[in-house]
Design an enzyme around this catalytic site. Structure first.
Site, PDB file in Angstrom:
ATOM      1  N   CYS A 165       0.820  -1.199   0.000  1.00  6.36           N
ATOM      2  CA  CYS A 165       0.000   0.000   0.000  1.00  6.36           C
ATOM      3  C   CYS A 165       0.861   1.259   0.000  1.00  6.36           C
ATOM      4  O   CYS A 165       2.062   1.219   0.272  1.00  6.36           O
ATOM      5  CB  CYS A 165      -0.966   0.010   1.174  1.00  6.36           C
ATOM      6  SG  CYS A 165      -0.238   0.075   2.811  1.00  6.36           S
ATOM      7  N   CYS A 166       0.213   2.374  -0.353  1.00 12.57           N
ATOM      8  CA  CYS A 166       0.873   3.676  -0.417  1.00 12.57           C
ATOM      9  C   CYS A 166       1.987   3.645  -1.467  1.00 12.57           C
ATOM     10  O   CYS A 166       1.749   3.307  -2.616  1.00 12.57           O
ATOM     11  CB  CYS A 166       1.379   4.069   0.965  1.00 12.57           C
ATOM     12  SG  CYS A 166       1.846   5.808   1.119  1.00 12.57           S
ATOM     13  N   ILE A 167       3.230   3.949  -1.090  1.00  9.96           N
ATOM     14  CA  ILE A 167       4.341   3.977  -2.037  1.00  9.96           C
ATOM     15  C   ILE A 167       4.965   2.599  -2.239  1.00  9.96           C
ATOM     16  O   ILE A 167       5.706   2.377  -3.203  1.00  9.96           O
ATOM     17  CB  ILE A 167       5.420   4.988  -1.574  1.00  9.96           C
ATOM     18  CG1 ILE A 167       6.444   5.268  -2.673  1.00  9.96           C
ATOM     19  CG2 ILE A 167       6.097   4.496  -0.302  1.00  9.96           C
ATOM     20  CD1 ILE A 167       5.878   5.892  -3.943  1.00  9.96           C
ATOM     21  N   PRO A 169       3.958  -0.180  -3.498  1.00 10.75           N
ATOM     22  CA  PRO A 169       3.787  -0.872  -4.776  1.00 10.75           C
ATOM     23  C   PRO A 169       4.947  -0.665  -5.755  1.00 10.75           C
ATOM     24  O   PRO A 169       5.120  -1.474  -6.670  1.00 10.75           O
ATOM     25  CB  PRO A 169       2.482  -0.286  -5.322  1.00 10.75           C
ATOM     26  CG  PRO A 169       1.681   0.020  -4.094  1.00 10.75           C
ATOM     27  CD  PRO A 169       2.711   0.538  -3.119  1.00 10.75           C
ATOM     28  N   THR A 227      -3.139  -0.854  -2.890  1.00  8.26           N
ATOM     29  CA  THR A 227      -4.082   0.228  -2.615  1.00  8.26           C
ATOM     30  C   THR A 227      -3.272   1.476  -2.292  1.00  8.26           C
ATOM     31  O   THR A 227      -2.128   1.390  -1.837  1.00  8.26           O
ATOM     32  CB  THR A 227      -5.047  -0.131  -1.477  1.00  8.26           C
ATOM     33  OG1 THR A 227      -6.104   0.830  -1.416  1.00  8.26           O
ATOM     34  CG2 THR A 227      -4.335  -0.179  -0.129  1.00  8.26           C
TER      35      THR A 227
END
Length: 254
Positions: A165-167, A169, A227
């Site tokens: 999630c967030c950065i 990925p 996400t």
């Protein structure tokens, strides 16, 4: 599924006690999933984002999963004074700092065994882009920490789901060419860093998929679930719900 089962069994079963019993049975079938959570320090600017990490743990607990936490035993890229928002002249260890979030119950990432887990999740925060890889300073030309890369590849090779999630990925984008991930909605003021990050992801030969704060994206081929979390300028409850969607999709595939 619950409604269909009740109709098949007859209308006389439609009592609160029966509904609770069947719901408990269905819930129990999801229990027992063993999930590894990889942290990157403690604090949004130089480690794991605390609210994201907590949301991951709450949703995993609600989903009946057992959790083991890990972090690489390395120095942080740097340390940020979170009150001033400025780097400070000190050195901190990623594993030691992550232990704050894990209430001390954490292991060196080198000890993580893919055979002992059904899935793995990486919360966000700048630590994912500074300590787990060098995306924060090198973008698409970054390198991924050797242990982190090996861990991702091991779960991928076993066909076990990976949540990010967030950065975080961007870790998948760097390690798995051609994969699909989301870091939010492009060209939307509520997602101020998404457009540039998405462009870099696409330049790596991967596909960025636009998803809102409440949604997760599933790359079924690679079993990646992503996400955007705090890539969106959103209230904490929306971040919490979006991470819940990610965790739920991970557990379904574990």
């Amino acid at each position: 599924m619950l409604t269909l089962l009740l109709h098949q069994c007859g209308r006389n079963l439609l009592t609160p006690r029966t509904v609770r019993a069947v719901s408990t049975s269905l819930y129990s079938s999801q229990m027992g999933k063993r999930v590894a959570v990889v942290l990157a320090g403690c604090g949004v600017y130089d480690g794991s984002e605390i609210h994201e990490a907590s949301a991951v743990l709450v949703h995993l607990s609600r989903g009946g999963a057992s959790v083991n936490m890990f972090a690489p035993n390395i120095d942080q890229m740097h340390v940020v004074n979170h009150l001033k928002g400025e780097p400070s002249q000190e050195s901190r260890n990623v594993l030691v700092e992550s232990a704050r979030l894990a209430r001390g119950n954490i292991q060196d990432l080198s000890k993580l065994s893919v055979k002992d887990h059904d899935a793995i999740i990486f919360p966000g925060g700048f630590g994912a882009a500074k300590n787990l890889c060098t995306w924060a300073v090198q973008g698409k030309d970054c390198s991924v920490n050797d242990e982190v890369k090996a861990t991702l590849q091991a779960f991928h090779s076993e066909g076990k789901p990976i949540g990010l999630c967030c950065i975080s990925p961007v870790l998948a984008a760097k390690v798995f060419p051609g994969c699909e991930v989301t870091v939010g909605l492009e060209k939307d003021s509520k997602y101020p860093n998404t457009t540039d990050t998405a462009a870099a992801i696409n330049q790596l030969g991967c596909k960025h998929v636009n998803k809102s704060i409440s949604e997760s994206h599933v790359d079924e081929k690679n079993k990646l679930v992503t996400t955007c979390a705090y890539m969106c300028d959103a209230p904490i409850h929306e971040v919490f719900d979006g991470i819940g969607s990610m965790v739920q999709d991970v557990l379904k595939r574990a």
